[in-house]
Design a protein around this motif. Structure first.
Motif, PDB file in Angstrom:
ATOM      1  N   GLU A  98      15.963   5.271  43.909  1.00 53.68           N
ATOM      2  CA  GLU A  98      15.898   6.482  44.722  1.00 53.68           C
ATOM      3  C   GLU A  98      15.281   6.117  46.072  1.00 53.68           C
ATOM      4  O   GLU A  98      14.163   5.634  46.128  1.00 53.68           O
ATOM      5  N   ARG A  99      16.053   6.334  47.148  1.00 57.37           N
ATOM      6  CA  ARG A  99      15.531   6.013  48.473  1.00 57.37           C
ATOM      7  C   ARG A  99      15.110   7.293  49.169  1.00 57.37           C
ATOM      8  O   ARG A  99      15.872   8.267  49.212  1.00 57.37           O
ATOM      9  N   ILE A 100      13.903   7.292  49.665  1.00 55.32           N
ATOM     10  CA  ILE A 100      13.366   8.479  50.317  1.00 55.32           C
ATOM     11  C   ILE A 100      12.911   8.096  51.714  1.00 55.32           C
ATOM     12  O   ILE A 100      12.272   7.061  51.898  1.00 55.32           O
ATOM     13  N   VAL A 118      11.734  12.793  41.616  1.00 56.45           N
ATOM     14  CA  VAL A 118      12.450  11.593  41.170  1.00 56.45           C
ATOM     15  C   VAL A 118      12.491  11.621  39.652  1.00 56.45           C
ATOM     16  O   VAL A 118      11.763  12.376  39.014  1.00 56.45           O
ATOM     17  N   SER A 119      13.382  10.805  39.071  1.00 58.05           N
ATOM     18  CA  SER A 119      13.458  10.779  37.608  1.00 58.05           C
ATOM     19  C   SER A 119      12.613   9.639  37.060  1.00 58.05           C
ATOM     20  O   SER A 119      12.383   8.625  37.731  1.00 58.05           O
ATOM     21  N   GLU A 120      12.166   9.827  35.838  1.00 56.64           N
ATOM     22  CA  GLU A 120      11.273   8.868  35.202  1.00 56.64           C
ATOM     23  C   GLU A 120      11.962   7.514  35.081  1.00 56.64           C
ATOM     24  O   GLU A 120      13.125   7.431  34.699  1.00 56.64           O
ATOM     25  N   GLY A 121      11.237   6.447  35.401  1.00 56.52           N
ATOM     26  CA  GLY A 121      11.772   5.104  35.239  1.00 56.52           C
ATOM     27  C   GLY A 121      12.621   4.627  36.396  1.00 56.52           C
ATOM     28  O   GLY A 121      13.108   3.502  36.374  1.00 56.52           O
ATOM     29  N   SER A 122      12.787   5.452  37.411  1.00 56.57           N
ATOM     30  CA  SER A 122      13.604   4.997  38.535  1.00 56.57           C
ATOM     31  C   SER A 122      12.767   4.172  39.487  1.00 56.57           C
ATOM     32  O   SER A 122      11.538   4.279  39.525  1.00 56.57           O
ATOM     33  N   LEU A 123      13.457   3.316  40.228  1.00 56.93           N
ATOM     34  CA  LEU A 123      12.772   2.523  41.241  1.00 56.93           C
ATOM     35  C   LEU A 123      12.778   3.318  42.543  1.00 56.93           C
ATOM     36  O   LEU A 123      13.836   3.632  43.075  1.00 56.93           O
ATOM     37  N   VAL A 124      11.605   3.675  43.017  1.00 51.77           N
ATOM     38  CA  VAL A 124      11.523   4.537  44.201  1.00 51.77           C
ATOM     39  C   VAL A 124      11.193   3.688  45.412  1.00 51.77           C
ATOM     40  O   VAL A 124      10.286   2.852  45.368  1.00 51.77           O
ATOM     41  N   ALA A 165       6.128  10.645  33.451  1.00 51.83           N
ATOM     42  CA  ALA A 165       6.517  11.924  34.024  1.00 51.83           C
ATOM     43  C   ALA A 165       5.288  12.789  34.270  1.00 51.83           C
ATOM     44  O   ALA A 165       4.327  12.736  33.512  1.00 51.83           O
ATOM     45  N   GLY A 166       5.356  13.579  35.347  1.00 59.46           N
ATOM     46  CA  GLY A 166       4.215  14.431  35.656  1.00 59.46           C
ATOM     47  C   GLY A 166       4.237  14.862  37.104  1.00 59.46           C
ATOM     48  O   GLY A 166       5.164  14.520  37.843  1.00 59.46           O
ATOM     49  N   VAL A 167       3.237  15.603  37.493  1.00 64.64           N
ATOM     50  CA  VAL A 167       3.154  16.089  38.866  1.00 64.64           C
ATOM     51  C   VAL A 167       2.009  15.357  39.570  1.00 64.64           C
ATOM     52  O   VAL A 167       0.886  15.341  39.073  1.00 64.64           O
ATOM     53  N   ILE A 187       6.955  14.834  42.169  1.00 61.02           N
ATOM     54  CA  ILE A 187       7.227  15.182  40.772  1.00 61.02           C
ATOM     55  C   ILE A 187       8.073  14.088  40.136  1.00 61.02           C
ATOM     56  O   ILE A 187       9.118  13.691  40.672  1.00 61.02           O
ATOM     57  N   ILE A 188       7.620  13.568  38.997  1.00 60.67           N
ATOM     58  CA  ILE A 188       8.444  12.636  38.218  1.00 60.67           C
ATOM     59  C   ILE A 188       8.963  13.413  37.020  1.00 60.67           C
ATOM     60  O   ILE A 188       8.200  13.847  36.160  1.00 60.67           O
ATOM     61  N   GLU A 189      10.314  13.627  37.005  1.00 57.64           N
ATOM     62  CA  GLU A 189      10.907  14.389  35.911  1.00 57.64           C
ATOM     63  C   GLU A 189      11.236  13.480  34.752  1.00 57.64           C
ATOM     64  O   GLU A 189      11.562  12.316  34.956  1.00 57.64           O
ATOM     65  N   GLN A 190      11.213  14.049  33.551  1.00 58.85           N
ATOM     66  CA  GLN A 190      11.637  13.276  32.401  1.00 58.85           C
ATOM     67  C   GLN A 190      13.140  13.048  32.521  1.00 58.85           C
ATOM     68  O   GLN A 190      13.895  13.966  32.776  1.00 58.85           O
TER      69      GLN A 190
END
Lengths: 198, 448
Positions: A98-100, A118-124, A165-167, A187-190
């Motif tokens: 995920e590029r931000i 972003v989703s859990e486990g992604s490389l940000v 995951a969490g805020v 926010i990291i979503e499951q």
């Protein structure tokens, strides 16, 4: 065996192990890192003196090896463990990148401090572009490392794995900038894969 | 010394003759006024910790002199020249790392030396002057190291300079005078002056004080010296000292801590009480406490367990030093808090812990000495079993070590040729350690 030297060297090895652990692996406070130099010196001094303490004058008694065994155990579980298991469970990435892109100014990120999801486990990969006139920085507190100082006009990319995951908060770590408003929600979503498997 | 073998060949005879000739002439110099004792059996390094400190001082002198070739003592050039030493100059990073770790080792050995002499009560045998000059030398060593790392002019150095300047200005009467001499009109003056202090004046004062501190019998153990210097080299190779961020006035304040030896002072200052009391008076009292030990500890006994006062001072000194140093390193990692909030130390908690340490160590020392007096245990003379290794085995081990030594030295030279400084330095350190063990092995053979 030289008792005084033995006590000193065991004490030094213990201090060295604890100091090295605090400095490199404990993750209690970043400033403990500066302790590592002297901790290593004490550790190696202790190790250098130990054989002389043990074998000077005759055979060492068997019970003198009990503290050394204890030190080996302590050393393994504080320092050695980090080499056996290099990274924590932050490792398993889903492969999603995920590029931000964030602009940093006085005193905001993208003017409105938007929520980042972003989703859990992604490389940000967060690229922070300082379009302001003073130094800024970027950090997701509890997730990423500090970007360090980003000078005006400079662009810095911080990459990390979105762990649990969490805020969380994303902030500018320059003293006083959070109070002035450089703070947003991260926010990291499951991810769906883990959600369906449950 | 001159107990060379009689059955030596003619060529060896000549070497022995010229050796004796040189020794006879050297006897006319001051060098032989000092008696160097090379022990003929394995001795505990506790007996010559001061000598090890001095050896580290020489290592610091040599590496420091090499660093002087490239260092520029000016506000604009200081950091860049250190960066150049680190990145561009051949072996620059090696020399700088050894210099840094040797400074740590020297201070640590000096403190270790102090506490060993305190616990073994060496000051009782007419060594009061040696003790007092030793405490002064220890303080000078710390100040020397402190102004040494200020010279890098990175953010940590400027933090240390700010602490030092604030403390100097807060001292009544003599503070402003010292500030005029050392700080001058700004950073540019300051760098040049602390550079002069660091490379010339402080080492000179220390060398002069050595004449009042060195005993007439100096134990010089090549084995332990080799092991210590080797260990120092390996540490330097394994942990290269970071350069830090360059200080520029427009950078925001970063959370950082000073070096470990002035960290107790930093912890005291962070309690945000009066600067002069915390930063000048209390540390001075702590040093003075050690200085007056020989004059207040009048008990006749040499045994530490029968001297509760010295035991209490020793234990509370060790514990307070460790606790304040580690506490000084702790900074609240939460970056959402403000800079001041993160650095603050709760004075009630901090001094509560320190007072508790004092009560426990002095009380414990008194109770221990009282208790051990009540039940006098006869000194147990447990003769430990001698290690029975045949002479042939030791000789074999020594020969193996000599071969390994050649191999390791070869490897280190090859690594330097390849440009791999880390492994080269590790191999050099290893070769020094092996040299130490060879010297111990030879000693075991000759004393049989």
């Amino acid at each position: 065996m030289d008792k005084g030297l033995y006590i000193a060297s065991v004490f030094f090895i213990f201090m060295g192990i604890i100091g090295t652990w605090l400095g490199l692996f404990a993750e209690i406070s970043e400033t403990f890192y500066e302790m590592t130099g002297i901790a290593l010196v004490i550790l190696i001094l202790g190790i250098a003196m130990l054989p002389i303490a043990l074998f000077k004058g005759g055979k060492p008694p068997v019970e003198s090896f009990i503290p050394i065994f204890a030190l080996l155990v302590v050393g393994f579980f504080t320092i050695g463990w980090n080499f056996v298991v290099p990274a924590e469970e932050a490792g398993p990435t889903t492969g999603v990148v995920e590029r931000i892109y964030l602009l940093a100014g006085e005193y905001w990120f993208n003017e409105t401090n938007p929520d980042i999801v972003v989703s859990e486990g992604s490389l940000v990969e967060v690229t922070v572009d300082n379009v302001g006139v003073v130094v800024h920085s970027f950090r997701v507190f509890g997730v990423s490392e500090d970007s360090g100082n980003i000078l005006p006009g400079e662009k810095v990319t911080v990459s990390f794995v979105a762990g649990k995951a969490g805020v969380y908060d994303y902030i500018c770590t320059i003293p006083g900038h959070v109070e002035l408003g450089m703070k947003g929600t991260f926010i990291i979503e499951q991810s769906n894969q883990t959600a369906t498997s449950e | 010394m001159a107990d060379e073998k009689k059955e030596a060949k003619s060529f060896l005879d000549k070497i022995v003759e010229s050796y004796e000739w040189t020794i006879k002439r050297l006897e006319r110099t001051i060098l032989f006024g000092i008696r160097f004792v090379i022990p003929n059996k394995v001795v505990s390094p506790h007996g010559f910790l001061g000598m090890l400190t001095f050896i580290t001082f020489i290592v610091l002198g040599v590496t420091g002199a090499l660093l002087m070739f490239y260092y520029r003592p000016s506000l604009t050039g200081a950091y860049d020249s250190v960066k150049m030493i680190n990145d561009e100059i051949d072996f620059g990073i090696v020399i700088r790392n050894i210099h840094y770790h040797a400074s740590n080792l020297m201070i640590f050995l000096a403190i270790y030396h102090l506490f060993y002499q305190l616990f073994s009560s060496r000051y009782k045998i007419r060594n009061e002057i040696i003790w007092v000059t030793g405490v002064i030398l220890g303080t000078l060593t710390i100040v020397e190291a402190y102004i040494g790392y200020d010279l890098i002019m990175n953010i940590r150095a400027v933090l240390a300079i700010n602490i030092g300047a604030a403390l100097t200005y807060s001292t009544p009467f003599i503070g402003p005078v010292i500030a005029d001499i050392v700080i001058g009109t700004g950073f540019d003056d300051l760098i040049l002056r602390i550079y002069t202090l660091h490379v010339l004046i402080f080492p000179m004062i220390m060398i002069i004080l050595f004449t009042l501190h060195f005993p007439r019998n100096l134990v010089f153990d090549p084995g332990m010296v080799g092991i210590i210097i080797g260990a120092l080299f390996i540490t330097s190779a394994l942990f290269p000292v970071p350069l830090g961020d360059k200080y520029t006035p427009d950078l925001p304040a970063q959370v950082t801590v000073p070096e470990w030896y002035i960290n107790p002072l930093y912890a005291l200052l962070r309690t945000e009480l009066d600067k002069f009391v915390m930063g000048v008076l209390l540390p001075t009292l702590f040093i003075m406490m050690f200085m007056v030990v020989p004059f207040i500890d009048r008990s006749k006994s040499m045994k530490i367990t029968e001297r509760p006062l010295a035991l209490g001072i020793g234990i509370s000194g060790v514990l307070q030093s460790i606790v304040t140093t580690v506490w000084g390193f702790y900074v609240d990692p939460d970056p959402r808090k403000s800079y001041v909030e993160r650095l603050a130390i709760d004075p009630y908690l901090f001094f509560g812990v320190l007072i508790l340490i004092n009560i426990v160590s002095f009380g414990g020392a008194y109770l221990y000495s009282k208790y051990s007096k009540k039940s006098p245990t006869p000194p147990r003379r447990t003769r430990s079993e001698p290690i029975n290794i045949s002479k042939e085995t030791i000789e074999g081990i020594v020969y193996a070590m000599v071969i390994t030594e050649f191999f390791v030295v070869g490897v280190s030279l090859y690594m330097y040729l390849l440009g791999n400084l880390t492994f080269g330095l590790i191999a050099t350190g290893l070769s020094l350690i092996i040299f130490g063990f060879i010297s111990y092995g030879i000693r075991l053979i000759t004393t049989r």
